[in-house]
Every structure is written in structure tokens, then in C-alpha cells.
Design a protein around this motif. Structure first.
Motif, PDB file in Angstrom:
ATOM      1  N   LYS A  89       2.464  32.590  26.964  1.00  0.00           N
ATOM      2  CA  LYS A  89       3.830  32.248  26.546  1.00  0.00           C
ATOM      3  C   LYS A  89       4.780  33.406  26.815  1.00  0.00           C
ATOM      4  N   ALA A  90       4.307  34.628  26.555  1.00  0.00           N
ATOM      5  CA  ALA A  90       5.142  35.807  26.788  1.00  0.00           C
ATOM      6  C   ALA A  90       5.492  35.938  28.267  1.00  0.00           C
ATOM      7  N   VAL A  91       4.524  35.747  29.131  1.00  0.00           N
ATOM      8  CA  VAL A  91       4.758  35.844  30.574  1.00  0.00           C
ATOM      9  C   VAL A  91       5.707  34.725  31.021  1.00  0.00           C
ATOM     10  N   ALA A  92       5.494  33.510  30.514  1.00  0.00           N
ATOM     11  CA  ALA A  92       6.366  32.384  30.875  1.00  0.00           C
ATOM     12  C   ALA A  92       7.807  32.621  30.424  1.00  0.00           C
ATOM     13  N   ALA A  93       7.981  33.385  29.341  1.00  0.00           N
ATOM     14  CA  ALA A  93       9.322  33.668  28.804  1.00  0.00           C
ATOM     15  C   ALA A  93       9.958  34.907  29.443  1.00  0.00           C
ATOM     16  N   GLY A  94       9.278  35.528  30.406  1.00  0.00           N
ATOM     17  CA  GLY A  94       9.854  36.663  31.115  1.00  0.00           C
ATOM     18  C   GLY A  94       9.179  37.994  30.861  1.00  0.00           C
ATOM     19  N   GLY A  95       8.158  38.023  30.020  1.00  0.00           N
ATOM     20  CA  GLY A  95       7.424  39.258  29.753  1.00  0.00           C
ATOM     21  C   GLY A  95       6.453  39.578  30.878  1.00  0.00           C
ATOM     22  N   GLU A 125       4.279  43.035  27.570  1.00  0.00           N
ATOM     23  CA  GLU A 125       5.502  43.792  27.321  1.00  0.00           C
ATOM     24  C   GLU A 125       6.637  42.796  27.201  1.00  0.00           C
ATOM     25  N   ASP A 126       7.455  42.949  26.158  1.00  0.00           N
ATOM     26  CA  ASP A 126       8.585  42.048  25.969  1.00  0.00           C
ATOM     27  C   ASP A 126       9.710  42.422  26.938  1.00  0.00           C
ATOM     28  N   LEU A 127      10.841  41.786  26.792  1.00  0.00           N
ATOM     29  CA  LEU A 127      11.944  41.991  27.736  1.00  0.00           C
ATOM     30  C   LEU A 127      12.503  43.404  27.728  1.00  0.00           C
TER      31      LEU A 127
END
Length: 131
Positions: A91-97, A115-117
Motif C-alpha cells: 500500500k505504501a509503494v502504491a501510494a508513492g512510497g 519510506e514515506d513521501l
């Protein structure tokens, strides 16, 4: 009385950061959320205050770490299963992480990281119950 923990993290774009963590399935406490800060709720006693960089600077005279280049902290978060670890990272990767490393399987413990944004490192992990 149970203790609570509030981790404070500087962020560049609060709205975008809130969207990122919403995509991971987390919610926010509106009582502590405004244009300068958002209270990310990980659990009833664990919150992360996402503070815009200008607002974060009002709490310290120190320079804010560029978490894309330097490690400031690693936030380890428990999960209920190995599958939940993988789901959170996906989910993090799909959201741009991004993912800084491959998953680690130590037998009794399974972890991965994203890693977050803003470049903060989060490490979801699952530990086998003691037998």
C-alpha cells in the motif's frame, strides 16, 4: 493511567502526506488536526503528529534533518501477520512510497520497510507468538 506516545515528524506537504497514510488504512484524530498538523492514529495510545516544516521549526532551534539523505529515526510498527506486513508495504509503494530494502525473515520475526513521501523510514514487522 495508560501512557500515550506522540511521535512528531516534519513533513513538506501535509495534505499529500495525509493522503499517503489514509491509503495505508490509517485514520486521523480531527481534534488535533489543522492546516499545520495532523494527528495520525496508529493505535489508541500511539499517535504520530505530522507537522508542516514551518510549524515543526517553532519547537526547536535545531536544523530539520533531510530524511531523504540522513536517518533520523526508524519507526517500527507491529502487524498481526506476515501478510499484513507485506500488505502495508505494498500500500505504501502504491501510494508513492519506496522500499529501502528487501524483507527480512529471521524465522521468529518477519519485517520489511518503506519510506514515506518525506523519506521517513517505517518498519512494519510481525513476531511469532512465544511457544
Amino acid at each position: 493511567m495508560a501512557r500515550q506516545i506522540y511521535v512528531n515528524l516534519p513533513v513538506r506537504e501535509l495534505g499529500r502526506t495525509m493522503d499517503f497514510f489514509t491509503a495505508l488504512g490509517f485514520g486521523f484524530n480531527p481534534q488535533y488536526t489543522n492546516e499545520d498538523a495532523a494527528c495520525l492514529v496508529l493505535d489508541e495510545n500511539i499517535m504520530v503528529m505530522l507537522l508542516t516544516e514551518p510549524f515543526f521549526r517553532t519547537f526547536t532551534d535545531k536544523a530539520i534533518c533531510d530524511s531523504a539523505k540522513s536517518m533520523e529515526v526508524m519507526l517500527a510498527v507491529t502487524c498481526a501477520s506476515r501478510a499484513e506486513v507485506d500488505e502495508m508495504v505494498a500500500k505504501a509503494v502504491a501510494a508513492g512510497g519506496t522500499t529501502p530494502r528487501e524483507p527480512q525473515d529471521l524465522g521468529f520475526m518477519y519485517s520489511h520497510a518503506f519510506e514515506d513521501l518525506d523519506g521517513h523510514t517505517w518498519e512494519p514487522f510481525y513476531m511469532e507468538p512465544e511457544t
